[in-house]
Design a protein around this motif. Structure first.
Motif, PDB file in Angstrom:
ATOM      1  N   ASP A   1      20.931  60.829  33.201  1.00  8.27           N
ATOM      2  CA  ASP A   1      21.638  59.745  32.521  1.00  8.27           C
ATOM      3  C   ASP A   1      21.767  60.181  31.158  1.00  8.27           C
ATOM      4  O   ASP A   1      22.734  60.058  30.430  1.00  8.27           O
ATOM      5  CB  ASP A   1      21.068  58.301  32.371  1.00  8.27           C
TER       6      ASP A   1
ATOM      7  N   ASP B   1      30.428  57.618  40.732  1.00  8.51           N
ATOM      8  CA  ASP B   1      29.247  58.004  40.490  1.00  8.51           C
ATOM      9  C   ASP B   1      28.755  57.263  41.833  1.00  8.51           C
ATOM     10  O   ASP B   1      28.547  55.914  41.828  1.00  8.51           O
ATOM     11  CB  ASP B   1      28.604  57.235  39.369  1.00  8.51           C
TER      12      ASP B   1
ATOM     13  N   ARG C   1      25.549  61.168  29.336  1.00  6.33           N
ATOM     14  CA  ARG C   1      25.810  60.513  28.085  1.00  6.33           C
ATOM     15  C   ARG C   1      26.403  61.766  26.974  1.00  6.33           C
ATOM     16  O   ARG C   1      27.161  61.615  26.260  1.00  6.33           O
ATOM     17  CB  ARG C   1      24.655  59.797  27.554  1.00  6.33           C
TER      18      ARG C   1
END
Length: 308
Positions: A193, A210, A197
């Motif tokens: 994650d 996803d 990002r």
């Protein structure tokens, strides 16, 4: 612009900048500038190269096999020091309709951390790119340095993913690719994650899919599922495979995935030119995929989209 014209342009730039290296210009200022407009620093996916390291004795066989499989051609070979520390490599660009390679055949030990970066991204401005990378949370692990065609730096994303950024003294001009290659990453659940990002902020890209229950048969473990994230950005395509690290060979060793029109004919060309099939064609959700190893050890995923 056809492949021959592209090759001549880059060869001219290589010759020009090799002379410049022998007669250095004034020092370059690396003062940081913020990308206030929030725009991507990408030039285009046709300028992004997979970095391939082979032994000198395998260079010609690798380039011949890769271009026989996908089409295209290699540039003239150039022998130079392309790193910030003393070293020597034979360097060759390889242009194909499905992606571009930077191929290195070092005759000296390779200074750290080079050899661990996956790709080179051409940027509009090296200072803006590094500022944007730092702002996104990536770290600059190699500060900017001269190479034979401009300036380079290396950054590292969350999860240990290393990318080389480069800027050309003489701006190249390549035509678009037939298909855009797919940077293939394997990242742990602990870091994925954070990586996504950072990467999206830097590239101004977006997540296309996803899928937390993708068919793990496409990474060698049929009957299981894994999380598969597909990203598209001005730098091109990316597939992030989120795994527990229990991944059979050769998965995790492939750097790039190449989309072709006909997988069977591509695999046949690869085998005829000296490549090995490490993973036989497998039908996944939206594609038929295989993994090839080319002379010199470069491993690549190749796929064709399923007809809907």
């Amino acid at each position: 612009m056809n492949l021959l014209q592209r090759r001549k342009l880059v060869e001219s730039a290589l010759v020009f900048t090799l002379v410049a290296l022998l007669h250095p210009a004034a020092p370059v200022c690396f003062a940081q500038r913020h990308n206030a407009a929030g725009k991507s620093v990408a030039v285009g996916s046709q300028y992004d190269t997979t970095h391939v390291y082979v032994a000198p004795e395998d260079l010609d066989a690798f380039v011949a096999s890769f271009t026989a499989t996908f089409g295209g051609q290699g540039s003239k070979k150039v022998v130079a020091n392309i790193l910030p520390e003393p070293s020597s490599t034979t360097f060759q660009y390889v242009w194909t309709p499905v992606g571009t390679l930077s191929v290195f055949a070092f005759t000296t030990p390779i200074p750290f951390p080079f050899g661990s970066e996956r790709t080179g991204y051409l940027v509009t401005d090296i200072n803006e790119a590094l500022s944007a990378a730092r702002s996104s949370g990536a770290e600059v692990i190699v500060e900017p340095f001269h190479d034979p065609v401009g300036l380079d730096a290396v950054i590292q994303w969350d999860g240990g993913v290393k990318t080389q950024l480069y800027w050309h003294t003489a701006a190249p001009s390549y035509g678009p690719l037939d298909t855009i290659p797919e940077n293939r990453l394997y990242v742990s659940p602990d870091r994925v994650d954070g990586f996504v990002r950072q990467f999206l902020e830097f590239t101004r890209g977006k997540v296309l899919t996803d899928d937390k229950k993708a068919d793990a048969g496409e990474i060698g473990t049929p009957g299981q599922v894994f999380r598969r994230i597909r990203i598209e950005s001005p730098f091109g395509k990316m597939q992030v495979n989120v795994t527990d690290g229990h991944v059979p060979y050769p998965f995790g060793r492939e750097l790039t995935g190449y989309q072709v029109a006909d997988l069977d004919s591509t695999v046949a060309k690869a085998k005829a030119s000296g490549a090995k099939v490490l993973f036989e064609p497998y039908t996944a959700w939206d594609r038929i995929t295989s993994v090839l190893e080319f002379p010199g050890g470069y491993i690549a995923e190749v796929h064709a989209l399923k007809k809907q």
